[in-house]
Design an enzyme around this catalytic site. Structure first.
Site, PDB file in Angstrom:
ATOM      1  N   CYS A 163       0.836  -1.406   0.207  1.00 16.07           N
ATOM      2  CA  CYS A 163      -0.040   0.020  -0.111  1.00 16.07           C
ATOM      3  C   CYS A 163       0.808   1.264  -0.155  1.00 16.07           C
ATOM      4  O   CYS A 163       1.835   1.527   0.620  1.00 16.07           O
ATOM      5  CB  CYS A 163      -0.968  -0.073   1.159  1.00 16.07           C
ATOM      6  SG  CYS A 163      -2.130   1.353   1.377  1.00 16.07           S
ATOM      7  N   CYS A 190      -2.540  -0.171   9.316  1.00 13.70           N
ATOM      8  CA  CYS A 190      -1.551  -1.262   9.225  1.00 13.70           C
ATOM      9  C   CYS A 190      -0.440  -1.098   9.995  1.00 13.70           C
ATOM     10  O   CYS A 190       0.169   0.203   9.724  1.00 13.70           O
ATOM     11  CB  CYS A 190      -1.233  -1.971   7.608  1.00 13.70           C
ATOM     12  SG  CYS A 190      -2.595  -2.294   6.880  1.00 13.70           S
ATOM     13  N   CYS A 222      -6.627   0.784  -0.447  1.00 14.81           N
ATOM     14  CA  CYS A 222      -6.570   0.315   0.842  1.00 14.81           C
ATOM     15  C   CYS A 222      -6.399  -1.203   0.481  1.00 14.81           C
ATOM     16  O   CYS A 222      -7.392  -1.791  -0.263  1.00 14.81           O
ATOM     17  CB  CYS A 222      -7.917   0.593   1.835  1.00 14.81           C
ATOM     18  SG  CYS A 222      -7.724  -0.419   3.371  1.00 14.81           S
ATOM     19  N   GLU A 262     -25.214 -10.705  27.716  1.00 20.17           N
ATOM     20  CA  GLU A 262     -24.645  -9.584  27.065  1.00 20.17           C
ATOM     21  C   GLU A 262     -24.967  -8.112  27.757  1.00 20.17           C
ATOM     22  O   GLU A 262     -26.356  -8.016  28.104  1.00 20.17           O
ATOM     23  CB  GLU A 262     -24.895  -9.623  25.525  1.00 20.17           C
ATOM     24  CG  GLU A 262     -24.422  -8.273  24.943  1.00 20.17           C
ATOM     25  CD  GLU A 262     -23.229  -8.132  24.802  1.00 20.17           C
ATOM     26  OE1 GLU A 262     -22.633  -6.862  25.087  1.00 20.17           O
ATOM     27  OE2 GLU A 262     -22.270  -9.011  24.536  1.00 20.17           O
ATOM     28  N   CYS A 321      -9.415 -11.160  22.361  1.00 23.47           N
ATOM     29  CA  CYS A 321      -8.670  -9.893  21.447  1.00 23.47           C
ATOM     30  C   CYS A 321      -7.296  -9.362  22.149  1.00 23.47           C
ATOM     31  O   CYS A 321      -7.005  -8.439  21.594  1.00 23.47           O
ATOM     32  CB  CYS A 321      -9.912  -9.171  21.136  1.00 23.47           C
ATOM     33  SG  CYS A 321     -10.579  -8.179  22.223  1.00 23.47           S
TER      34      CYS A 321
END
Length: 398
Positions: free
Chosen positions: A51, A60, A134, A284, A356
């Site tokens: 890119c 990134c 992108c 949740e 994560c």
């Protein structure tokens, strides 16, 4: 100095290359060498970033790594986080999402004179990179960047910065613009015409009081486990279809035979709907996704009990969790310290932990380990292409 002291051996958590003697170099790959002046001599794993915006764009951090070294970076992140807690595990080869598969992203827009910049922010800065290409966004979403720039030029007042949330739904692209006041007939007509011309599933505006749909020909949904689930504007969705499939497959491998499953931090039901034959309790804290999950489960005839519940302030108790064959949890980056303490005290035989953040995962894994759970394996997933962001699914058993 050793003959190999100038060679980059690994990539640190924030993306810098590291030599044997501890020197750090930005945008260096394993196998690169550092000159005495600190310049990088590219090695076999240093690729030409595809890119034009790299490395300025903050979307990134690792486009200079080939897939071999990116795979190693992901595995090392997990291993080092576990080692910091005195833990080891079978770390499976990471599963990578291809370029141009990102189906959820937040861009930023601001006026510069008559023009509007739209893109990600510069690395470690609030300055915007005006995207001309992108390599991570799905083509359907990137195709909206230039048209959005044109539409927003007529709507953004002064120098205010706004956020543009993009997501791919079953019906097409979903666009949520927050921080924009789009009042009056001319603005309404512009939004409607734009949405129709670009085949949007929905366009919503949040003026500070919550999203309001300005265009939605039919209800926007995302299909999870074969069940179409209403998609609230700007809601969480796994970043790529490949990443979602990898995480779901890992969780199914862990808990596939369970007849009663607790899905904690359930969101819209990514894992809830992965168990069509089981009775599933889904909890949740965010109201919109759990209401969407509940509605979808009812229409599909699934055996799901959905509860709107803050698992940080009111975790499911150990005695209740002991009634389940498997517990699934997918907490935010902070991990699930309070809920994990209850799981640790329970008799649940299987735990599928989706994370994560390797650091908070390792902290919670140590709690489960101390309580007698065995960490059988970890499946890392790289769905944030060329990013330092690492996800994983892990199996714990008694």
């Amino acid at each position: 100095m050793s003959v190999n002291d100038d060679q980059i051996l690994r990539v640190a958590a924030r993306g810098d290359g590291v030599t044997a003697d501890g020197r750090h170099a930005a945008f260096a790959a394993p196998g690169d060498r550092l000159t005495p002046e600190g310049a990088i001599v590219p090695g076999p794993h240093h690729q030409t970033p595809p890119c034009k915006h790299f490395p300025e764009c903050g979307g990134c951090q690792l486009q200079h790594l080939d897939d071999v070294s990116w795979l190693q970076f992901i595995a090392d992140r997990v291993a080092s986080a576990l080692a910091a807690q005195g833990l080891e595990a079978d770390i499976r080869p990471p599963l990578l999402s291809p370029p141009n598969t990102r189906r959820r992203a937040t861009l930023h827009a601001e006026r510069r004179g008559r023009q509007v910049r739209l893109g990600f922010t510069r690395q470690n800065s609030h300055e915007l990179i005006d995207l001309e290409e992108c390599w991570i966004l799905a083509p359907e979403l990137f195709a909206l960047v230039a048209p959005l720039r044109g539409m927003l030029a007529a709507l953004i007042p002064g120098t205010r910065r706004i956020n543009v949330h993009l997501a791919q739904t079953d019906q097409g692209p979903d666009v949520l613009i927050d921080g924009l006041e789009a009042e009056g007939l001319a603005a309404a007509e512009a939004l409607s015409a734009f949405s129709h011309r670009h085949h949007l599933a929905r366009l919503s505006i949040d003026e500070g009081f919550g999203p309001t749909a300005r265009y939605e020909p039919e209800p926007a949904t995302v299909t999870l486990g074969g069940v179409p689930v209403p998609f609230p504007p700007g809601n969480f969705l796994q970043a790529t279809p490949e990443g979602e499939a990898a995480l779901v497959a890992a969780v199914q491998e862990i808990a596939g035979e369970a007849k009663a499953v607790a899905d904690l931090f359930a969101g819209l039901g990514t894992f809830t709907f992965a168990f069509p034959k089981a009775k599933v309790y889904a909890a949740e804290a965010a109201r919109d996704p759990i209401m969407a999950l509940k509605s979808a489960a009812g229409l599909a005839g699934r055996k799901v009990f959905a509860e709107h519940r803050d698992l940080f302030r009111r975790p499911v108790t150990a005695s209740d969790l002991s009634n389940f064959d498997a517990v699934i949890l997918d907490p935010p980056r902070a991990g699930a310290r309070e809920q994990v303490a209850e799981i640790a005290a329970s008799k649940a035989p299987l735990v599928a932990y989706v994370s994560c953040n390797p650091s908070t995962f390792a902290r919670d894994a140590e709690t489960l380990s101390q309580a007698g759970y065995r960490l059988d394996w970890v499946q890392p997933v790289g769905q944030f292409r060329w990013s330092t962001h690492v996800e994983l699914a892990a199996k714990f058993s008694r």
